[in-house]
Design an enzyme around this catalytic site. Structure first.
Site, PDB file in Angstrom:
ATOM      1  CE  LYS A  84      -3.946   1.974   2.579  1.00 26.56           C
ATOM      2  NZ  LYS A  84      -4.820   1.788   3.762  1.00 26.56           N
ATOM      3  CB  SER A 159      -8.131   3.681   2.937  1.00 26.64           C
ATOM      4  OG  SER A 159      -7.201   3.094   3.824  1.00 26.64           O
ATOM      5  CB  SER A 183      -8.161   1.003   5.912  1.00 25.36           C
ATOM      6  OG  SER A 183      -8.784   2.257   5.907  1.00 25.36           O
TER       7      SER A 183
END
Lengths: 497, 477, 95
Positions: A84, A159, A183
């Site tokens: 990420k 997210s 997330s």
């Protein structure tokens, strides 16, 4: 079986045995990304950057080490992993999916990156996400929304949108995400993959660009619980660079997976299965309890008061911390700097106004408000008090249960564009995930079925503090009995061949 | 109308740890800009602070020595503001649970006033960087070397009524912190900085007036000047019917005046909140006692010991223990020569005068305990006389001098040989008949002149006792 | 609670964000709605509850006072939008 369809452990085993070479694994994954990902050809857009040359070169190095008999104890040596883009990679662009970070290349590696490198993993690229991890749909990225591999009209969740989508679309065998209020678990649920938020402090946050420091935690996103365990084995542990990382002895998470759940006490909080929960989701999640029960687990319904207050508590705390954490992005030290400023203050104002997206600005202002003179006690302090009460509710529950089971999200993935116009509605959809962060607990989202539209549903298993191996083992047991997690999200890449 | 000045002090002191408060960079002063930096102290995204244990120890030491309560459960907080010297845009400090509270510092002013100054709190925090202004290009460069250097901020209650009290307090603080070894307290290098909160009110009034805060005070002299200036300014404002505005003022030492900083910099809402990256600090009895037991003998105890053990006069003991460097010098020299009285006399006389003349602090002088102890020994053994010793002292003050070698090389040994002295005495008497006549006619002062002439002939090296004895003997023949 | 135009301006200023009139009005409504929702916390009696900033009772995590080499300066400055060989440069600060 195609390389890209293997779990990380399967691929690792084949690399270890010499059946597959690490550079070939990297190439196979990179090819898949090229086929499926490009945003402007209507692709998934799970990646912000792929590290083609670096990955191949690194895979060759790792292969040489394996050939030399090194990395014996690393089940994921040579396996590609995607990261990420809020996790710092030295010399490689790290953007948080925000305009304001520009071409920021961190001068150091996050601790998890150092650990992955030491274990012989091959970093293949940096993943799309909601800007600064603020968002529940993957749509707030400066680099464009990520599409749900099960249905491109649907969001991935967020997210960690890229992490969930990349794993679902076989664009990465596994990934690292981060979870501040769901997330990892919520997009894993929307994309039909397995995602875990470890106990707060189990994994070092050093190098994770902070959203809300007291809630952020890095965790694995993968095809199944065993892969999650293997990744957690690599990345967890006390780090002298992170004062909040925990110093605890634990056995290998992977080795602890027995699949034995007899006598495991599962609590089912009534408040999490009431109004507002989609009926398909409710049925699928309760089905998990039945499946585990068939293997000797015990289930019981119980009351978990205050859970409704988790969302406002979470948003006040997270926004307050974010308003402080994101102040350093000011156009001076790194990243984007606006043009045409009059003086220093104007430079700050213009840079931040142009550099941050709407949702980020909204949370910065919300957090600034909650900390400002005259409102601190009524909002921030109040939220910390309610947090203490919520933590107590969980503590009491864990006196009776080993695991608490509830959904990862109240619905399956919503349609693109539905949530952005109504931020409060988006916040409220985090109802099932944020309390776990507030209490610092480990939680894992496992695929447990599909709704009437064929979209995946995720069940969430939440453990007591440091009960990471307990939830991993329960998820592992469930996945031995079911095959929801094995269903491929899409075949269009293959069909195109 | 009689006015009273009321002041409180906020004193920032840099702690003498080797590494910074939240990372492992050196705290060394100077260095090329940004050469003492890492991702943590430059606020790179993703980095985290970890507390340096020694900072907590030093803060605790200071707190115990200044009679504070130690907050056994204390925490760090973030203070948020945007400025280029603060790369994270927040300073990690302590607001809600500072490490020390409720202290007390007894002071004695030059004019003999004794009182206690109360300490409100002492908290730990990180220093900010240095901004270097380039007027030509209208730009500012950011040097982050000082970012993360550990500080304690010592906040007093508004207990001061005069500049003299402020100076006495700062002198005491400086001395105490130096004794503890927790700071070198150099105002010039900014390792000790005082902000003065000042208001005025009519004598006898219980209420406080509106206060201003003065910054950029780099010396005791500047502090005294700034206090007097600001008190007068506020009184003027009020006497003209105006109102004092609460503001921050910057002292300009070159222009001998202060001026208000722009109001925008004054409008602050720091939005303090608990630092989520740092777990709390809990000080148990064992930790507390280990720090307490490690405290060195401080000025007051030392002073009493000097009086009882070495029979020094109170005034001398007070002066010598006022500076750690002086006290150390006294003790080391005494250990070498075994003559505390003489050492004290030299310190109170020659050394104090020299330090005053040269305007330097004892800790920066070159004079070594060995040099002074050798001098004292040579005088005692009458190898040299006192005047020669003072000359040699002046040299040894400025350089690391081997006193014995110097005396030998320059042939400075005292002349005590009676035969040699007698010859010179006889010559002097023969050559100065006028003075001899005066002496014989009852002018006893003349002997001083004759004495001087003898010493001159002996190049100043004559043993004054021997010369005196022989001169009297010859004159009275 | 009601969020006023002035409050939005104050919060934006503290956050170093520049808002057009239109953005400010949108922010006022949006924040008002969210903050209004957060007021539900007032339903909970928190009298005497110690605010919890850390979920776990971790304490006294400290490092030894040991100096390690500092980071390469060029690398630390490499990301700055404006810098010379030794420092980041900003428009002149007010003195």
């Amino acid at each position: 079986m195609n390389i890209t369809e293997m779990t990380a452990l399967e691929l690792g085993a084949k690399i270890k045995s010499g059946e597959i070479k690490a550079p070939d694994a990297a190439r196979a994954v990179l090819d898949e990304i090229k086929k499926k990902d490009p945003y402007y050809s209507g692709g998934i857009n799970a990646y912000i950057i792929t590290l083609e040359n670096e990955a191949i070169k690194r895979a060759e190095e790792v292969q040489a080490m394996i050939d030399a008999g090194e990395l014996e104890d690393s089940p994921l040596a040579g396996v590609p992993i995607a990261i990420k883009d809020n996790i710092c990679t030295k010399g490689m662009k790290t953007t948080c999916a925000s305009k304001i970070l520009g071409d920021f290349k961190p001068p150091y590696n996050a601790t998890v990156i150092e650990k992955l490198n030491a274990a012989g993993a091959v970093i293949i690229g940096k993943l799309n996400m909601d800007e600064f991890a603020m968002g529940s749909t993957g749509e707030t990225s400066f680099y464009g929304e990520t599409k749900n591999p099960w249905n491109h009209e649907r969001v991935t969740g967020g997210s960690s949108s890229g992490a969930a989508a990349a794993v679902a679309a076989c664009e990465a065998p596994c990934a690292l995400g981060s979870d501040t209020g769901g997330s990892i678990r919520q997009p894993a649920s929307f994309c039909g993959v397995t995602g875990m938020k470890p106990t707060y402090g189990a994994v070092s946050r050093y190098g994770l660009i902070a959203y809300a420091s007291s809630l952020d935690q890095i965790g694995p996103v993968a095809k199944d619980a065993a892969d999650c365990a293997a990744i957690l084995d690599i990345i967890c542990g006390k780090d002298e660079m992170d004062g909040t990382s925990l110093d605890v002895e634990h056995k290998s998470y992977l080795d602890s997976l027995s699949g034995d759940v007899s006598g495991l006490k599962i609590g089912i909080p009534r408040q999490c299965f009431g109004d507002g929960l989609n009926a398909d989701v409710k049925a699928a999640v309760l089905g998990v309890a039945e499946t585990l029960k068939s293997k000797g687990a015990e289930t019981e319904e119980f009351d978990m008061p205050l859970i409704d207050y988790a969302v406002p508590t979470y948003y006040i705390i997270a926004a307050a911390e974010a308003s402080s954490n994101l102040s350093r992005f000011d156009g001076v030290k790194y990243g984007f700097r606006a043009d045409g400023f009059e003086d220093l203050t104007d430079l700050y104002m213009k840079t931040r106004s142009e550099g941050f997206g709407e949702e980020v600005k909204r949370r910065i202002m919300l957090g600034t408000f909650a900390l400002s003179t005259g409102y601190y006690d009524a909002y921030y302090k109040k939220a910390l008090q309610v947090k203490a009460l919520i933590k107590k509710v969980f503590d009491e529950a864990y006196e009776k249960y080993d695991i608490i089971l509830f959904p990862a999200a109240p619905t399956t993935a919503p349609k693109m564009g539905e949530s952005l116009s109504d931020p409060l509605k988006m916040y409220l959809s985090d109802i099932y995930t944020v309390s776990v962060n507030l209490a610092g607990l480990p939680g894992i989202s496992v695929p447990c079925g599909f709704d009437k539209d064929g979209m995946p549903i995720g069940a969430q298993l939440v453990g007591a503090p440091l009960g990471d191996s307990v939830i991993l083992n329960a998820a592992f047991a469930y996945q031995q009995l079911t095959d929801h997690h094995k269903k491929p999200a899409e075949k269009f890449g293959k069909e195109a061949e | 109308m009689a006015w009273e000045t009321v002041m409180g002090l906020e004193v920032h002191v840099e702690l003498a740890t080797k590494s910074k408060i939240f990372c492992s960079c050196t705290t060394e002063f100077g260095g090329e800009p940004n050469s003492h930096c890492c991702p943590v102290c430059t606020g790179m995204p993703g980095t985290l602070p970890v507390v340096n244990r020694q900072v907590v120890n030093y803060a605790m030491k200071a707190g115990i020595a200044l009679n504070c309560d130690i907050t056994r459960y204390n925490k760090f907080d973030r203070k948020n503001y945007f400025y280029p010297d603060l790369p994270k845009a927040y300073q990690i400090s302590q607001l809600y649970l500072p490490i020390c509270r409720n202290g007390r510092v007894p002071i004695e002013t030059e004019s003999g006033l004794k009182k206690d100054i109360r300490i409100h709190e002492i908290h730990m925090e990180e220093d900010a960087g240095k901004l270097i202004h380039d007027e030509f290009n209208d730009e500012t460069k950011c040097d982050y070397n000082r970012c993360g250097v550990p500080l304690i901020e010592i906040v007093s209650e508004p207990d001061f009524r005069s500049a003299e009290e402020v100076i006495a307090y700062l002198t005491k603080l400086k001395s105490t912190l130096e004794y503890l070894g927790v700071s070198d307290c150099k105002m010039q290098e900014g390792s000790m900085r005082a902000d003065v909160n000042l208001s005025v009110r009519q004598a006898g009034s219980e209420e406080f007036g509106t206060r201003t805060e003065m910054k950029n005070l780099n010396s005791f002299k500047a502090i005294a000047k700034a206090i007097n200036f600001e008190a007068k300014r506020q009184i003027d404002v009020i006497e003209r019917g105006g109102k004092v505005i609460q503001e921050t003022r910057r002292w300009d030492d070159n222009k001998d005046k202060s001026y208000a900083m722009r109001s925008k910099e004054n409008a602050q809402d720091y939005r303090y909140f608990p630092e989520p990256d740092l777990p709390p600090i809990e000080i148990d009895d064992q930790w507390y006692n280990s720090v307490k037991d490690s405290l060195p003998e401080l000025a007051e105890a030392k002073k009493q010991r000097y009086i009882s053990e070495f029979s020094l006069p109170e005034y001398d003991a007070n002066m010598i223990t006022g500076q750690k460097a002086l006290a150390d010098f006294f003790e080391e020299t005494t250990a070498l020569c075994g003559n505390p009285k003489e050492v004290s006399n030299w310190i109170m006389g020659e050394l104090m005068r020299k330090l005053g003349d040269e305007g330097i602090e004892a800790k920066d002088m070159k004079l070594t305990p060995k040099a002074l102890s050798t001098l004292i020994g040579l005088v005692e053994k009458k190898t040299i006389n006192r005047n020669k010793a003072k000359e040699i002292f002046a040299i040894a003050f400025n350089e690391d001098l081997d006193v014995e070698k110097y005396v030998k090389d320059n042939n400075l040994e005292q002349v005590s040989d009676e035969g040699l002295v007698l010859e010179i005495v006889k010559n002097v008497i023969a050559a100065n008949s006028k003075a001899v006549d005066d002496y014989n006619s009852g002018n006893k002062k003349a002997i001083g002149f004759l004495m001087g002439q003898c010493m001159k002939e002996l190049k100043g090296k004559g043993d004054p006792g021997v010369v005196n004895k022989l001169l009297n003997q010859e004159l009275n023949k | 609670m009601e969020i006023t135009k002035e409050m939005v301006a104050y919060v934006a200023e503290l956050s170093r964000l520049k808002l057009s009139d239109e953005e400010a009005e949108t922010a006022r409504k949006g924040l008002g709605e969210i903050i209004g929702y957060m007021d539900v916390l007032n339903n909970i009696d928190t009298e005497g509850v110690e605010p919890m900033s850390h979920a776990f009772a971790v304490k006294n995590v400290m490092r030894d006072d040991v100096v390690r080499p500092s980071h390469d300066r060029a690398e630390l400055l490499a990301n700055a939008p404006k810098a010379d060989d030794e420092a980041i440069i900003v428009p002149r600060t007010v003195e």
